[in-house]
Design a protein around this motif. Structure first.
Motif, PDB file in Angstrom:
ATOM      1  N   LEU A  68       0.836  -1.210   0.000  1.00 21.56           N
ATOM      2  CA  LEU A  68       0.000   0.000   0.000  1.00 21.56           C
ATOM      3  C   LEU A  68       0.868   1.257   0.000  1.00 21.56           C
ATOM      4  O   LEU A  68       0.585   2.213  -0.720  1.00 21.56           O
ATOM      5  N   ILE A  69       1.926   1.247   0.795  1.00 19.90           N
ATOM      6  CA  ILE A  69       2.788   2.440   0.874  1.00 19.90           C
ATOM      7  C   ILE A  69       3.458   2.686  -0.485  1.00 19.90           C
ATOM      8  O   ILE A  69       3.481   3.805  -0.989  1.00 19.90           O
ATOM      9  N   ARG A  70       3.970   1.609  -1.075  1.00 20.46           N
ATOM     10  CA  ARG A  70       4.635   1.761  -2.376  1.00 20.46           C
ATOM     11  C   ARG A  70       3.672   2.260  -3.445  1.00 20.46           C
ATOM     12  O   ARG A  70       4.053   2.931  -4.388  1.00 20.46           O
ATOM     13  N   GLU A  71       2.370   1.895  -3.288  1.00 17.94           N
ATOM     14  CA  GLU A  71       1.369   2.322  -4.277  1.00 17.94           C
ATOM     15  C   GLU A  71       0.767   3.681  -3.939  1.00 17.94           C
ATOM     16  O   GLU A  71      -0.163   4.142  -4.597  1.00 17.94           O
ATOM     17  N   GLY A  72       1.269   4.287  -2.857  1.00 15.72           N
ATOM     18  CA  GLY A  72       0.786   5.621  -2.503  1.00 15.72           C
ATOM     19  C   GLY A  72      -0.532   5.614  -1.751  1.00 15.72           C
ATOM     20  O   GLY A  72      -1.210   6.637  -1.651  1.00 15.72           O
ATOM     21  N   GLU A  73      -0.909   4.466  -1.207  1.00 16.44           N
ATOM     22  CA  GLU A  73      -2.151   4.424  -0.433  1.00 16.44           C
ATOM     23  C   GLU A  73      -1.862   4.453   1.059  1.00 16.44           C
ATOM     24  O   GLU A  73      -0.739   4.270   1.502  1.00 16.44           O
ATOM     25  N   ASP A  74      -2.922   4.649   1.827  1.00 16.57           N
ATOM     26  CA  ASP A  74      -2.796   4.737   3.276  1.00 16.57           C
ATOM     27  C   ASP A  74      -2.696   3.330   3.874  1.00 16.57           C
ATOM     28  O   ASP A  74      -3.598   2.519   3.687  1.00 16.57           O
ATOM     29  N   PRO A  75      -1.615   3.021   4.576  1.00 23.06           N
ATOM     30  CA  PRO A  75      -1.507   1.672   5.161  1.00 23.06           C
ATOM     31  C   PRO A  75      -2.525   1.456   6.283  1.00 23.06           C
ATOM     32  O   PRO A  75      -3.058   2.410   6.837  1.00 23.06           O
ATOM     33  N   VAL A  76      -2.757   0.200   6.606  1.00 21.68           N
ATOM     34  CA  VAL A  76      -3.721  -0.148   7.652  1.00 21.68           C
ATOM     35  C   VAL A  76      -3.068   0.063   9.022  1.00 21.68           C
ATOM     36  O   VAL A  76      -2.006  -0.499   9.303  1.00 21.68           O
ATOM     37  N   ALA A  77      -3.726   0.870   9.867  1.00 19.85           N
ATOM     38  CA  ALA A  77      -3.179   1.099  11.213  1.00 19.85           C
ATOM     39  C   ALA A  77      -3.631  -0.023  12.139  1.00 19.85           C
ATOM     40  O   ALA A  77      -4.798  -0.419  12.128  1.00 19.85           O
ATOM     41  N   PHE A  78      -2.672  -0.558  12.888  1.00 16.11           N
ATOM     42  CA  PHE A  78      -3.017  -1.595  13.878  1.00 16.11           C
ATOM     43  C   PHE A  78      -2.037  -1.532  15.036  1.00 16.11           C
ATOM     44  O   PHE A  78      -0.915  -1.056  14.882  1.00 16.11           O
ATOM     45  N   ASP A  79      -2.474  -2.020  16.183  1.00 17.58           N
ATOM     46  CA  ASP A  79      -1.610  -2.026  17.365  1.00 17.58           C
ATOM     47  C   ASP A  79      -0.825  -3.323  17.442  1.00 17.58           C
ATOM     48  O   ASP A  79      -1.366  -4.401  17.196  1.00 17.58           O
ATOM     49  N   HIS A  80       0.434  -3.216  17.805  1.00 16.59           N
ATOM     50  CA  HIS A  80       1.289  -4.394  17.944  1.00 16.59           C
ATOM     51  C   HIS A  80       2.557  -3.925  18.611  1.00 16.59           C
ATOM     52  O   HIS A  80       2.913  -2.757  18.515  1.00 16.59           O
ATOM     53  N   ASP A  81       3.255  -4.805  19.305  1.00 16.65           N
ATOM     54  CA  ASP A  81       4.566  -4.395  19.807  1.00 16.65           C
ATOM     55  C   ASP A  81       5.499  -5.590  19.992  1.00 16.65           C
ATOM     56  O   ASP A  81       6.397  -5.778  19.187  1.00 16.65           O
ATOM     57  N   CYS A  82       5.270  -6.428  21.005  1.00 12.98           N
ATOM     58  CA  CYS A  82       6.279  -7.455  21.296  1.00 12.98           C
ATOM     59  C   CYS A  82       6.335  -8.548  20.237  1.00 12.98           C
ATOM     60  O   CYS A  82       7.358  -9.155  20.009  1.00 12.98           O
ATOM     61  N   ARG A  83       5.201  -8.813  19.616  1.00 12.01           N
ATOM     62  CA  ARG A  83       5.086  -9.890  18.620  1.00 12.01           C
ATOM     63  C   ARG A  83       5.541 -11.238  19.162  1.00 12.01           C
ATOM     64  O   ARG A  83       6.104 -12.063  18.437  1.00 12.01           O
ATOM     65  N   GLU A  84       5.354 -11.455  20.461  1.00  9.75           N
ATOM     66  CA  GLU A  84       5.582 -12.788  20.991  1.00  9.75           C
ATOM     67  C   GLU A  84       4.530 -13.162  22.031  1.00  9.75           C
ATOM     68  O   GLU A  84       4.754 -14.016  22.880  1.00  9.75           O
ATOM     69  N   GLY A  85       3.376 -12.491  21.944  1.00 14.80           N
ATOM     70  CA  GLY A  85       2.224 -12.941  22.714  1.00 14.80           C
ATOM     71  C   GLY A  85       2.197 -12.538  24.173  1.00 14.80           C
ATOM     72  O   GLY A  85       1.527 -13.180  24.970  1.00 14.80           O
ATOM     73  N   ILE A  86       2.923 -11.481  24.557  1.00 12.78           N
ATOM     74  CA  ILE A  86       2.951 -11.171  25.981  1.00 12.78           C
ATOM     75  C   ILE A  86       2.600  -9.719  26.304  1.00 12.78           C
ATOM     76  O   ILE A  86       2.137  -9.428  27.404  1.00 12.78           O
ATOM     77  N   CYS A  87       2.774  -8.791  25.361  1.00 14.87           N
ATOM     78  CA  CYS A  87       2.532  -7.381  25.713  1.00 14.87           C
ATOM     79  C   CYS A  87       1.041  -7.054  25.710  1.00 14.87           C
ATOM     80  O   CYS A  87       0.609  -6.122  26.376  1.00 14.87           O
ATOM     81  N   GLY A  88       0.262  -7.799  24.949  1.00  9.22           N
ATOM     82  CA  GLY A  88      -1.185  -7.582  24.934  1.00  9.22           C
ATOM     83  C   GLY A  88      -1.634  -6.454  24.029  1.00  9.22           C
ATOM     84  O   GLY A  88      -2.769  -6.012  24.072  1.00  9.22           O
TER      85      GLY A  88
END
Lengths: 270, 658
Positions: A68-88
């Motif tokens: 999406l970014i390369r095509e000039g569109e707005d990327p999808v916003a989402f929450d994430h951080d640790c990516r190992e199942g513990i930060c919630g």
């Protein structure tokens, strides 16, 4: 010898490429897009190709956003951080289930090998009035912090503590307290509940502290204040469907709700 | 400028007690007028903020996550060290101090490390009082386990989720203060600059990540508790949002950055599977307590691991380091894994992995458990089953994580693991008070360089974060703030605040106006490759020089061609990332410079030119027994200042684990 090693490495590479081609998937994603809290949202459909079964679900969204970014569109916003199942932090409602189809995992721990080539996947934010949408799939869960502020603690200032082994706790009780304390505060329990009830989240903390001798002193005020704040935030009542327990990524048990109800009753009557 | 570490006089054993008893006090009425800003809400930030608020200071806490509870301390797995000597196995404050200095390969400051060991026992007391559910024995007492680089059992734990439980303890203390109004919490806020007025740190500029508005906040003191910079490598065990921005902005404003090249590569992580990989997952060091690491003796052995007989396995850590075996420190274990894989003995499809095998201890535990249950002649099947229950209780969540990520069941076959970037020993230079070279600006936890020298021992990060926050800063901040009681809050419409905000605004505008072609992640990934290949587990002069050139070129491209979508006044995660990666681009060059100047190997810093005949790190104490603290002179130029390290209580020696 050397050429043997090279052809061996080459063989591995060829195998990797073949397995990649055979395994890669094409998917259709239906994603909730919403500019901000007050804007009207709606679904938009996207195609993603060359998805590897080894990717996590969020890495698959990374691939989409890169495109999406390369095509000039707005990327999808989402929450994430640790990516190992513990930060919630991650919180996607996937095909009608919080954190998707796996049991006892968060969205970031869901891997694409759980899906098949050609699948259509619907992705929404947590749906609950006390969790307003910030943008797209990101929601505001600050209500949970305010519930914690109301009583999710033991009032001990730094420096007050006595020698740790002066407080003996039977192993079984310590283990029970730990199971309740494993809650990551992601809000899946609220998202899946038809009443948007936060009973599993609140009861996990009440239950953890009520089971420990250190937590007894304030047990009464704690449960009353946390429940009052939970109600004030607009979370609904519990109607015992147990959907929260079924979808909790940390498998927090509904026994905690029963315990909280007992604590609440006891505290209200005395 | 000469660096003064402000180490108090007197015997090592009495320095801290004497010093903290003589720091000027501040009366409660004055504390209420003193404002402290805390950036970051992990173990160091939450514990510091809660403790300072309890004492009466006015505290503001900033974190970029949606809640203070999500800071990456939450992901720490294995445990926290403390010199309690509950196991009666010879532990003491001195031994914890000694192990830490030796583990850090004699590149840390004795006085700081001794203080850390001294307060370690208080941390466990505090956490238990908060309701942290540590693992316990049947008698109700606290349980311990072993960690690397150490021969006593001093690690306290809560399954494989110790960081989570400790952070939730500190978070609950923080929430209690927030509820009482003594702390103002700013979640989803990112610090983008510090404000220095007349040579003292007086506040910060932060961006509200939801509205995109820039905010100015005054503080009599600012505490950076913003964690490490492992994400400069793109792939690391850090959270996606972990970044160096707060520490880096401080460096640009005058806070020296110490030993940036000291980065820890953790030996047991799940291997990379492909180009799509966004992060790496750690498998706790505690697993090495109960697992044995091996590779096949035969190159490219096609057999499944369980089919390779005992005599055809090379337990290379036990072979090379009989005294410590699988419990050697992380830097040693990582290099040994790399050595085997580079020599062609690696396993798995990529051949860049080794096995971590649990079946021996699973059997041992099965027998013990059977005995406990009165079954003195268990069948193999019973032993296998009972052993699994013990392993599940100790490491269940880690085994589940492994299975989720790889699709393989580690209860049935060995884990495949490989080293990955995990922790950064380097960080902002601080004195004994934890103050940086900017008066009023402090750095705590992983953000400072303090206690771990060139290599951190396992289960010591949690200890340091909480020591700094609960038991050090509440005292040492008094030394500065007692002199500030007459300083009135500085209005944030003053010129220094306005200029700092203007600078931040210009950078944001630049990114959004650029309309380049390539996403931020593209540049970050490329930067990570340069760093991993040339400033990773092994470094050499030629490689580091190449890396510096490559970083400069890539950085130039980044500033010309990065595409940041969206607007400034909205929730814009890509804009956040762009700012963080821009700072990594500067830090990475300094890391390479630091690695290049340090013509020795020590701890995690392994220069291939400087090794012993059997491939161990070869220190040069005559020339490099110092902390390298880098002053930012602007335009990616730096001046190095040295803090000489004096070892008065430990005899400095070649580190050996054989």
């Amino acid at each position: 010898m050397l050429s043997g090693a090279i052809s061996n490495r080459l063989g591995v590479l060829v195998l990797l490429i073949i397995s990649y081609i055979l395994n890669s998937m094409n998917l259709t994603l239906k994603i909730w897009r919403q500019q901000n809290r007050t804007a009207k949202g709606g679904f938009k459909t996207y195609k993603v190709s060359d998805v590897s079964p080894d990717m996590s679900f969020l890495e698959m969204i990374d691939v989409l956003n890169d495109k999406l970014i390369r095509e000039g569109e707005d990327p999808v916003a989402f929450d994430h951080d640790c990516r190992e199942g513990i930060c919630g932090m991650c919180s996607m409602y996937i095909n009608g289930r919080p954190h998707g189809p796996g049991k006892g995992i968060t969205t970031c721990q869901l891997h694409m090998r759980s899906f098949q080539d050609g699948d259509h996947i619907t992705i929404e934010p947590w749906r609950a009035a006390p969790f307003p949408v910030i943008k797209d799939l990101a929601v505001d869960r600050s209500a949970f912090d305010r519930i914690m502020q109301a009583g999710g603690f033991i009032s001990v200032n730094t420096g007050n503590a006595q020698e740790a082994n002066n407080i003996l706790i039977p192993k079984e009780e310590a283990d029970h307290a730990f199971s309740a304390a494993a809650c990551i505060g992601c809000g899946a329990c609220v998202a899946v509940c038809k009443n948007a009830s936060a009973m599993l989240f609140v009861s996990a903390k009440v239950s953890q502290l009520a089971q420990l001798p250190q937590g007894q002193v304030e047990a009464k005020e704690r449960v009353l204040q946390m429940v009052a704040q939970m109600d004030a935030e607009g979370f609904g009542s519990c109607s015992n469907t147990y959907a929260c327990e079924a979808e909790c990524p940390k498998l927090i048990s509904c026994d905690n709700i029963a315990r909280m109800n007992r604590e609440y009753l006891k505290s209200s009557l005395t | 400028m000469t660096l003064d570490a402000k180490i108090p006089d007197g015997d090592l054993e009495h320095k801290w007690t004497k010093y903290r008893s003589t720091i000027p006090l501040i009366n409660p009425a004055n504390k209420r007028n003193l404002e402290v800003i805390v950036v970051g809400s992990g173990l160091a930030g939450s514990s510091a903020a809660a403790s300072l608020a309890e004492m009466g200071y006015k505290v503001k806490v900033f974190c970029f996550q949606d809640s203070a509870r999500r800071a990456h301390s939450i992901a720490a797995q294995g445990g926290i060290n403390a010199a309690k000597n509950y196991q009666n196995d010879g532990d003491s404050v001195y031994r914890l101090f000694y192990d830490t200095v030796k583990g850090g390969d004699y590149r840390s400051r004795e006085a700081n490390v001794y203080r850390l060991a001294e307060v370690s026992a208080n941390i466990i007391d505090q956490c238990v009082a908060q309701g942290v559910p540590f693992a316990r024995e049947y008698g109700g007492y606290l349980s311990n386990r072993s960690f690397g680089g150490v021969q006593v059992q001093r690690t306290f734990y809560a399954a494989g989720q110790t960081g989570q439980q400790l952070l939730l303890g500190a978070y609950s203390a923080l929430m209690r203060q927030t509820g009482m109004g003594t702390v103002q919490m700013y979640a989803r806020h990112e610090m983008l600059d510090i404000v220095v007025i007349d040579g003292k740190c007086r506040g910060i500029i932060a961006r509200d990540l939801i509205s995109g508005q820039l905010e100015r906040h005054f503080g009599h003191a600012v505490l950076l508790c913003s964690g490490g910079y492992g994400n400069v490598f793109y792939l690391s065990t850090n959270a996606m949002g972990s970044n160096v921005t707060a520490a880096w902005k401080a460096n640009k404003r005058g806070a020296f950055f110490a030993n940036p090249c000291f980065t820890q590569i953790h030996p047991t992580c799940i291997p990379v599977t492909g180009e799509h990989q966004s992060k790496l997952t750690l498998m706790s060091e505690s697993l090495r307590n109960d697992g044995r690491i091996w590779v096949p003796k035969q190159k490219d052995d096609p057999r499944k691991p369980n089919n390779i007989p005992e005599e055809e396995r090379d337990y290379y850590l036990e072979r090379r380091y009989p005294a410590f075996g699988n419990l050697v420190p992380r830097d040693v274990a990582s290099r040994a894994a790399k050595e085997r894989c580079d020599a062609g003995f690696g396993v798995g499809t990529s051949k860049m992995a080794v096995y971590l095998d649990f079946r021996f201890n699973r059997k041992r535990y099965g027998h013990l458990e059977a005995n406990k249950q009165g079954n003195h002649h268990p069948t193999d099947e019973e032993v296998w089953k009972l052993g699994k229950d013990v392993i599940t209780e100790k490491y269940g969540n880690l085994f589940d994580m492994y299975k989720q990520i790889t699709g393989e069941d580690p209860y049935e076959q060995p884990m495949r693991i490989y080293p990955a970037v995990h922790y950064t020993m380097g960080g902002l230079w601080v004195d004994y008070n934890l103050m940086t070279t900017i008066p009023g600006l402090y750095a705590l936890g992983e953000a400072n360089f303090s206690d771990h020298g060139a290599n951190r021992l396992g289960a010591s990060a949690l200890m340091q974060g909480l020591a700094d926050g609960y038991f050090v800063i509440p005292y040492t901040i008094g030394a500065y703030l007692s002199q500030e009681i007459r300083t009135k809050a500085i209005p944030t419409d003053s010129e220094a605040f306005a200029t700092a905000e203007q600078n931040v605004n210009e950078t944001i505008k630049h990114f959004l106006d650029l309309k380049g072609k390539l996403p931020v992640d593209h540049f970050h990934r490329e930067l990570g490759k340069i760093m991993w290949n040339k400033c990773g587990m092994a470094r050499n002069e030629a490689g580091l020089k190449e890396a510096i050139t490559e970083i400069r070129n890539l950085r130039e491209e980044f500033w010309k061609d990065v595409r940041v979508p969206g607007a400034a006044n909205e929730f814009n995660p890509e804009l956040e990332k762009a700012g963080r990666v821009a700072d990594f681009f500067e830090l990475s060059e300094l890391m390479c410079m630091d690695a290049l100047h340090r013509n020795e190997s020590c701890g995690a810093h392994f220069r291939e030119e400087y090794q012993t005949a059997d491939g161990e790190a070869l220190r040069d104490d005559a020339n490099f027994s110092y902390v390298a603290a880098w002053e930012n002179k602007g335009n990616n130029t730096y001046e190095m200042h040295k803090e000489d390290l004096k070892f008065e209580n430990i005899k400095i020696a070649q580190r050996s684990y054989k």
